[in-house]
Structure formats: C-alpha cells, structure tokens
Write an enzyme that holds these catalytic residues in place. Structure first.
Site, PDB file in Angstrom:
ATOM      1  CG  ASP A 103      -1.745  -1.280   1.286  1.00 36.70           C
ATOM      2  OD1 ASP A 103      -2.395  -1.599   0.285  1.00 36.70           O
ATOM      3  OD2 ASP A 103      -1.732  -1.945   2.334  1.00 36.70           O
ATOM      4  CG  HIS A 116      -4.301  -4.700   1.818  1.00 39.98           C
ATOM      5  ND1 HIS A 116      -3.642  -3.931   0.894  1.00 39.98           N
ATOM      6  CD2 HIS A 116      -4.933  -5.673   1.118  1.00 39.98           C
ATOM      7  CE1 HIS A 116      -3.859  -4.423  -0.314  1.00 39.98           C
ATOM      8  NE2 HIS A 116      -4.644  -5.479  -0.207  1.00 39.98           N
TER       9      HIS A 116
END
Length: 238
Positions: A159, A187
């Site tokens: 990410d 996430h």
C-alpha cells in the site's frame, strides 16, 4: 562461519511463503554469509504439501540453510527463534463478513502471540504479513507482553509503494523521490493514504507533495480511490 540464525515462517506451504523461502535461504534477506535454520509452520492438513516444500528447498542445495524443520506445532516452530515471518492467516472468503474474518484471525494471532511469548527469544523480531496485518500485529504483540512492542512490524509495504508510485507518476519523477507517505488502517478499501507530511524531490528541490502536485482535488479524490487496498483493474480485484 557465523552462528546460524533461527528463522520461522508460518503458512509455509502457501504461495507467499513459497516465494519468500527461497529468498531467505539464498541469502537475499539476512546476507550471503549468514547461515540459517528454518522452521516452517503450517496447519495439520497442509503437512503433506509442506513436506513437498521441504523437498524443493533441499533440491536447491542452498549452502546457508543448515537445517529445515517442518511442523504443525507452534512450540516447535517458535522455540528459540530469532525472527518470525507470520505469513499464514485466514483469507476472506466469499460472503464472509469482515467481523468474522477479524474473529478468525484474532484466534490465530492470539495463539501465536502466546507461543512467541513462551518459546521465542525475547529479542525476536516479528514481521506480520497475513492480512489484516496491522490488526493481527497488534493482537500478536498484545499476547506476547514480554517481547518489546517495537519488535513487531506489520508489513503493509504494498500500500505504501502504491501511494508513492501514484504521486511519482503524477509529478513525473522516480518513486524513490517521494518520502514520508503514511498509510493509515488495514489493507482494505477503507485504508487512508496520507501525504500531509510527504515530500518529493523535483529538480534538486525538496517540496511538499501538495505543492509539487498542485492539484488538491486529485490528491483528495482519485489518489485516495486508486490507492485503496481493494481496487479493480481490468475486472480483477486486488
């Protein structure tokens, strides 16, 4: 030759560990001079597959790997380890509510935290890969109170990298020119990429990302959407 480093990988029969184990054993993680003892943990139904992984590691004849221990026992896997890669976790299946996923993973990482606290070295470094990584790392750390909190890390680099790449592409620089991007949350589609403290190097000058991008609407709109943990591309959900 240095003293072997004892490294545990959980979910060791899975696809992520399958890729990770070669990199560890080849010296890409701990160095080309560091000998290793690998303990590979998975659930009992996966033991046949895990023994297959061990055979493939043996076929690689990696000189740094002095011993490989496949097991379904947390006690055996975690005893006196220096490093733990907690890759295994419960995946989110179709129709599963998020609370059910969190409950299932809480049981896994509570158990592993207790076992780490009881059997691992107090200096052990723990990297949590299984999603939701941040929550799982917090649970694991909570149940291993004798191990310093700073020894636990949630691996959410995907990410972080995605957010950096979006900024870099927008400005027209390399990703390593972007610094101090922060990802808040697990996430998922609700995670938040934060560039309020981020900078970027452009033509030798270090600028705040907002100043370099010059498009607040994009940063607060498409950038957040594209950087979300569950995104769609060409019909594929990541």
């Amino acid at each position: 030759m240095a003293t072997p480093l004892k490294v545990c990988v959980t979910g060791a029969a899975g696809q992520i560990a399958y890729s990770l184990l070669y990199q560890i054993g080849h010296g890409d993680v701990f160095g080309k001079e560091q000998p290793l003892i690998l303990t590979l943990l998975d659930i009992t139904p996966m033991m046949n597959a895990l023994h297959g992984v061990v055979m493939e590691l043996h076929d690689c004849a990696m000189t740094l790997v002095k011993e490989i221990v496949p097991t379904d026992s947390e006690e055996e896997a975690f005893r006196d380890i220096d490093v733990a890669f907690l890759v295994g976790s419960m995946p989110r299946r179709e129709g599963m509510l998020r609370k059910d996923l969190l409950t299932a993973n809480a049981k896994i990482f509570r158990s592993q935290g207790l076992s780490l606290d009881k059997f691992a070295k107090k200096t052990v470094k723990v990297v949590v890969v299984g999603n939701p990584a941040n929550t799982n790392a917090m649970i694991c750390s909570h149940f291993a109170p004798s191990i310093p909190k700073e020894n636990f890390t949630a691996l959410t680099r995907l990410d972080h990298n995605r957010a950096k790449a979006q900024i870099a592409t927008r400005i027209g620089v390399r990703s390593d020119a972007v610094k101090n991007v922060v990802i808040w949350g697990n996430h998922s589609s609700t995670q938040f990429p934060d560039v309020s403290h981020a900078t970027v190097e452009v033509e030798g000058k270090t600028l705040p990302v907002y100043e370099a991008v010059k498009d607040d609407a994009w940063i607060e709109g498409d950038f957040i959407t594209v950087s979300g943990g569950n995104r769609r591309h060409s019909g594929v959900v990541f």
